[in-house]
Design a protein around this motif. Structure first.
Motif, PDB file in Angstrom:
ATOM      1  N   GLU A  35       0.642  -1.177   0.007  1.00 24.96           N
ATOM      2  CA  GLU A  35       0.266  -0.134  -0.052  1.00 24.96           C
ATOM      3  C   GLU A  35       0.902   1.274  -0.122  1.00 24.96           C
ATOM      4  OE1 GLU A  35      -3.730  -0.194   0.157  1.00 24.96           O
ATOM      5  OE2 GLU A  35      -3.010  -2.263  -0.332  1.00 24.96           O
ATOM      6  N   ILE A  36       0.454   2.126  -0.767  1.00 19.89           N
ATOM      7  CA  ILE A  36       1.077   3.636  -0.723  1.00 19.89           C
ATOM      8  C   ILE A  36      -0.101   4.710  -0.361  1.00 19.89           C
ATOM      9  CG2 ILE A  36       2.803   2.940  -2.338  1.00 19.89           C
ATOM     10  CD1 ILE A  36       1.175   4.883  -4.367  1.00 19.89           C
ATOM     11  N   SER A  58      -5.367   5.291   0.195  1.00 15.34           N
ATOM     12  CA  SER A  58      -4.167   4.466  -0.062  1.00 15.34           C
ATOM     13  C   SER A  58      -4.662   3.685  -1.510  1.00 15.34           C
ATOM     14  CB  SER A  58      -3.773   3.344   0.882  1.00 15.34           C
ATOM     15  OG  SER A  58      -4.739   2.295   1.169  1.00 15.34           O
ATOM     16  N   ARG A  79       7.981  -1.817  -1.936  1.00 13.51           N
ATOM     17  CA  ARG A  79       7.751  -0.472  -0.886  1.00 13.51           C
ATOM     18  C   ARG A  79       7.705   0.607  -1.555  1.00 13.51           C
ATOM     19  NH1 ARG A  79      12.924   1.798  -0.436  1.00 13.51           N
ATOM     20  NH2 ARG A  79      14.380   0.505  -1.537  1.00 13.51           N
ATOM     21  N   LEU A  80       7.418   1.586  -0.897  1.00 14.01           N
ATOM     22  CA  LEU A  80       7.348   3.224  -1.639  1.00 14.01           C
ATOM     23  C   LEU A  80       8.693   3.602  -1.260  1.00 14.01           C
ATOM     24  CD1 LEU A  80       6.081   5.566  -3.096  1.00 14.01           C
ATOM     25  CD2 LEU A  80       5.190   6.125  -0.960  1.00 14.01           C
ATOM     26  N   THR A 138      10.164   8.751  -4.664  1.00 18.60           N
ATOM     27  CA  THR A 138       8.904   8.910  -5.219  1.00 18.60           C
ATOM     28  C   THR A 138       7.793   9.673  -4.352  1.00 18.60           C
ATOM     29  OG1 THR A 138       9.377   6.854  -6.368  1.00 18.60           O
ATOM     30  CG2 THR A 138       6.919   7.462  -6.294  1.00 18.60           C
ATOM     31  N   GLN A 139       8.220   9.253  -3.047  1.00 21.23           N
ATOM     32  CA  GLN A 139       7.354   9.899  -2.010  1.00 21.23           C
ATOM     33  C   GLN A 139       7.294  11.534  -2.038  1.00 21.23           C
ATOM     34  OE1 GLN A 139       4.647   8.482   0.417  1.00 21.23           O
ATOM     35  NE2 GLN A 139       4.277  10.587  -0.120  1.00 21.23           N
ATOM     36  N   VAL A 152       3.726   3.089  -9.709  1.00 15.14           N
ATOM     37  CA  VAL A 152       3.345   4.007  -8.350  1.00 15.14           C
ATOM     38  C   VAL A 152       2.788   5.333  -9.138  1.00 15.14           C
ATOM     39  CG1 VAL A 152       4.208   4.933  -6.315  1.00 15.14           C
ATOM     40  CG2 VAL A 152       4.818   2.695  -6.931  1.00 15.14           C
TER      41      VAL A 152
END
Length: 353
Positions: free
Chosen positions: A174-175, A181, A195-196, A200-201, A224
Motif C-alpha cells: 500500500e502507498i 491508499s 515498498r514506496l 517517489t514519495q 506507482v
C-alpha cells in the motif's frame, strides 16, 4: 566477434566450454555480446534460447539471433510457457537476490532430469556468496572456475521442481494518498520492490492536480507514479515506459487492478520506442545499472524531453540531490525550477515554451 570482445562473464563461460556442452541451452540475464552465437559456432550447444528482462540488451542482440532457426530470444518477465526442457542453463548473476531467487524457481521445472544450472557473475556482484546459497536448491554445487574477476558455479540435482506461476510471485503493498491508499503490485527485481521509495514519495507530495492530456511516465517501475496521478481523476491517457520486462508486467497489473483504463506500457531503451508528444512527462529516473552508477540513459532522456512535450507541457522529475541534472535540463529547456529539496532528493520542473 572474438572472445576478447565478450563481457568478462561470457569470457569465463567460453574458457570452461568443455564442461558446459548441451543439446538445448538457455541463457538468462546475459550481457549484450555474441556469446549465444559463439556457443553454437564452437559446438558447445546444439540449440540456444535466451531470456532477457532488459530491453536495451534485447534490442542489441535481436538482429544477431533472428534468422537462425537454432536460436530464439525473448524479452519477457518469465520464460514463455513451453514443453521443451533444457539440459543446460547459464544464469548471469544480478544485483537483486530476490530476482535471482525468482529466476531459480522459474528455471528448476524447466531442467531435464540430468540438467545443470551454471551461475556466472562478477566478484563485485557477490558471486562468491552464491556457492553457499545454491546448496539450498541443489544437492551438488561445484566451483568450476575463478578468473577475470568473475566466478562460475555449477548446480546439479535440484532438491525440488515445483510448478512455477510468476503471477503468484507478485507482491502487493500500500502507498498513502490524500484520501486513503493505493495497492501496488511488483515483481522481484523491480525498483523499490514491495515498498514506496523516499524519492517517489517526495515527488508525489508535490502534486495536488495534474494537467489533462497525455502523460509519459518514464522509468515507470511498478506503476506507482501513474497510479497516484490517476487517483487525481484528471482527463489523462498514460504511457508507461521502462526497459525492464518485470517492471512493465508489474505496472500493467497495478493499473488494471486499480481500474485505470486509458494506459499502455511500452518497452523502450530510453525513448527509442516512444512515439508522439505529451502534455506531461514525469519520472523518478534510474541511475543504476547492476551495482554500478550509470547516468547515460537519464541524461539522454532529459536532453530529448523538450521536443517530446507539446507547447506548454511540463517535465517534472525527482532525483538524488547529489546528481547534477539541473544543467542538462537548463540546456534542454532554457530554465529549470526547483520545487522542493527534502530527505536527500530534489524535484525539478521545466515547461516547454
Amino acid at each position: 566477434m572474438g572472445f576478447d570482445s565478450l563481457a568478462n562473464t561470457s569470457q569465463l563461460v567460453m574458457r570452461n566450454a568443455q564442461w558446459l556442452e548441451s543439446d538445448n541451452m538457455l541463457l538468462v540475464g546475459m550481457p549484450a555480446d555474441n556469446l549465444g552465437n559463439l556457443l553454437l559456432e564452437e559446438g558447445i550447444a546444439t540449440k540456444v534460447s535466451g531470456l532477457t528482462r532488459d530491453y536495451a540488451v534485447f534490442r542489441r542482440l535481436r538482429s544477431g539471433w533472428e534468422g537462425n532457426e537454432r536460436m530464439s530470444l525473448e524479452f519477457a518477465p518469465v520464460v514463455s510457457a513451453t514443453e521443451q526442457r533444457f539440459d543446460g542453463v547459464i544464469l548471469f548473476l544480478q544485483k537483486s537476490k530476490a530476482l535471482m531467487d525468482y529466476w531459480l524457481e522459474m528455471l528448476l521445472p524447466l531442467l531435464t532430469e540430468d540438467g545443470c544450472i551454471w551461475l556466472v557473475g562478477e566478484n563485485g556482484e557477490g558471486i562468491k556468496s552464491w556457492r553457499k546459497r545454491l546448496k539450498n536448491t541443489f544437492e551438488s554445487v561445484k566451483n568450476l572456475d575463478n578468473a577475470r574477476h568473475c566466478g562460475l558455479l555449477e548446480g546439479a540435482s535440484p532438491t525440488r521442481k515445483e510448478a512455477f506461476d510468476w503471477q503468484k510471485v507478485l507482491t502487493g503493498f500500500e502507498i498513502p494518498v490524500a484520501d486513503g491508499s493505493l495497492s501496488i503490485q511488483s515483481l522481484p527485481g523491480v525498483f523499490s520492490h514491495g515498498r514506496l521509495d523516499v524519492g517517489t514519495q517526495v515527488l508525489l507530495d508535490t502534486f495536488d492536480a495534474v494537467p489533462a492530456g497525455k502523460v509519459l511516465d518514464f522509468g515507470c517501475g511498478a506503476g506507482v507514479i501513474s497510479a497516484a496521478l490517476a487517483k487525481l481523476k484528471a482527463d489523462n491517457d498514460y504511457t508507461l515506459v521502462d526497459c525492464d520486462a518485470l517492471a512493465l508486467a508489474s505496472s500493467e497489473r497495478t493499473l488494471k487492478q486499480l481500474g485505470v483504463e486509458r494506459f499502455r506500457t511500452v518497452a523502450s531503451d530510453g525513448l527509442s520506442e516512444v512515439e508522439g508528444t505529451f502534455d506531461f512527462i514525469v519520472s523518478n529516473p534510474p541511475f543504476h545499472q547492476g551495482v554500478k552508477t550509470h547516468y547515460a540513459v537519464t541524461e539522454q532522456f532529459l536532453a530529448e524531453a523538450a521536443p517530446r512535450l507539446n507547447k506548454g507541457g511540463e517535465l517534472r522529475i525527482v532525483v538524488n540531490s547529489f546528481l547534477r541534472y539541473e544543467p542538462i535540463i537548463v540546456k534542454a529547456f532554457g530554465h529549470c525550477k526547483t520545487l522542493v529539496t527534502r530527505n536527500g532528493f530534489t524535484v525539478y520542473q521545466a515547461i516547454r515554451h
